[in-house]
Design an enzyme around this catalytic site. Structure first.
Site, PDB file in Angstrom:
ATOM      1  N   SER A  34       0.898  -1.202   0.040  1.00 19.94           N
ATOM      2  CA  SER A  34      -0.056   0.016  -0.033  1.00 19.94           C
ATOM      3  C   SER A  34       0.853   1.372   0.052  1.00 19.94           C
ATOM      4  O   SER A  34       0.383   2.232  -0.307  1.00 19.94           O
ATOM      5  CB  SER A  34      -0.976   0.095   1.070  1.00 19.94           C
ATOM      6  OG  SER A  34      -0.155   0.111   2.654  1.00 19.94           O
ATOM      7  N   LYS A  76       0.835   4.668   6.887  1.00 17.64           N
ATOM      8  CA  LYS A  76      -0.013   5.732   5.738  1.00 17.64           C
ATOM      9  C   LYS A  76       0.558   6.945   5.854  1.00 17.64           C
ATOM     10  O   LYS A  76       1.620   7.522   6.752  1.00 17.64           O
ATOM     11  CB  LYS A  76      -1.293   5.677   5.968  1.00 17.64           C
ATOM     12  CG  LYS A  76      -2.021   4.164   5.787  1.00 17.64           C
ATOM     13  CD  LYS A  76      -2.226   3.759   4.532  1.00 17.64           C
ATOM     14  CE  LYS A  76      -2.798   2.303   4.646  1.00 17.64           C
ATOM     15  NZ  LYS A  76      -2.863   1.440   3.619  1.00 17.64           N
TER      16      LYS A  76
END
Length: 279
Positions: free
Chosen positions: A96, A166
């Protein structure tokens, strides 16, 4: 000619050899020289002889094991303190964040006191799963699972099973919209160009418009087409469900430490948001 009697006994004649014998005794007798004093030998002092013998005796197996145990305890305590107050290792389990971080990377996270107080847009952060983002993660059982948990607890094994990584796109109060006419995100009305987004991908395939609630963060992966982040968890709530509590942040990722070929820092790209005004 003979001596005349005087009434006194005659002084004995001293044998010259007596001087030699006396001198010899004075040189060898340990108490003959009071200025130097006696120097008893190990044979005269059984305690001293025993101490020297003990020093020459090799350490026993039990003694060596006790030393190793002390060293191991010190190492574990130091690792725990480092993991708790300085830095903590994590591993990257998914794609990701490519190409900033790739699957299998080992990173370290800054946990110095106050390091999470000044979070900024662009920071790459590790955070605890806020609301079952990872689903039900099967736990490793048996001795191996117990040892793994123990090593993770003290900081000798990288964590990651219940953590995500993230990039911060929005701070509390920020209004984020996807997208402007050029397909870019806007933050508080300012369009941003994101060099960290994986080459060939759009800033977002999904359109959204949210306002980050107080005390929360809007987080997105750099591999936008393959990152199930704040966008996928928001469910049209306007930022309420997709945002992550600031309290869930473990710390900022500062470096990749393994593999050695990828050794280096993790760039925050604060410059991308330099013209974004406060909300």
């Amino acid at each position: 000619m003979t001596d005349e009697p005087t009434g006194r006994p005659a002084e004995p004649t001293q044998d010259p050899g007596d001087h030699a014998r006396e001198d010899s005794r004075s040189r060898t007798d340990p108490v003959a020289d009071p200025a130097r004093g006696a120097e008893p030998s190990a044979a005269d002092d059984p305690d001293e002889g025993g101490a020297r013998a003990a020093r020459r005796r090799p350490p026993t197996l039990l003694h060596r094991l006790s030393e190793y145990a002390v060293v191991a305890v010190i190492a574990i305590v130091l690792a725990f303190l480092v993991k708790t107050f300085l830095v903590q290792p994590f591993w990257i389990p998914s794609e990701s964040m490519e190409d900033t971080l790739i699957t299998g990377d080992r990173i370290v996270v800054n946990k110095l006191p106050g390091s999470s107080d000044g979070l900024q847009r662009g920071d790459v952060v590790v955070f605890e799963d806020p609301d079952h983002w990872l689903g039900e993660t099967p736990e490793q059982g048996g001795v191996g699972g117990t040892v793994k948990k123990g090593l993770q607890f003290v900081g000798l094994y990288p964590a990651g099973d219940q953590h995500l990584v993230k990039r911060i796109i929005g701070l509390p109060g920020d209004r984020i919209v996807c997208c402007d006419q050029q397909g870019r995100l806007t933050v508080n009305g300012v369009s941003i160009t994101e060099p960290y987004v994986r080459a060939g991908q759009k800033p977002s395939n999904e359109r959204f418009e949210i306002t980050v609630p107080p005390g929360r963060l809007w987080l997105m992966g750099d591999n936008r087409a393959f990152s199930f982040d704040s966008r996928g968890h928001d469910q049209g709530s306007g930022g309420r469900l997709g945002s992550v509590p600031e309290s869930a942040v473990t710390g900022k990722a500062v470096a990749v430490v393994w593999p050695l070929g990828r050794l280096g820092g993790v760039t925050s790209h604060h410059d991308v948001f330099a013209k974004v005004p406060a909300p």
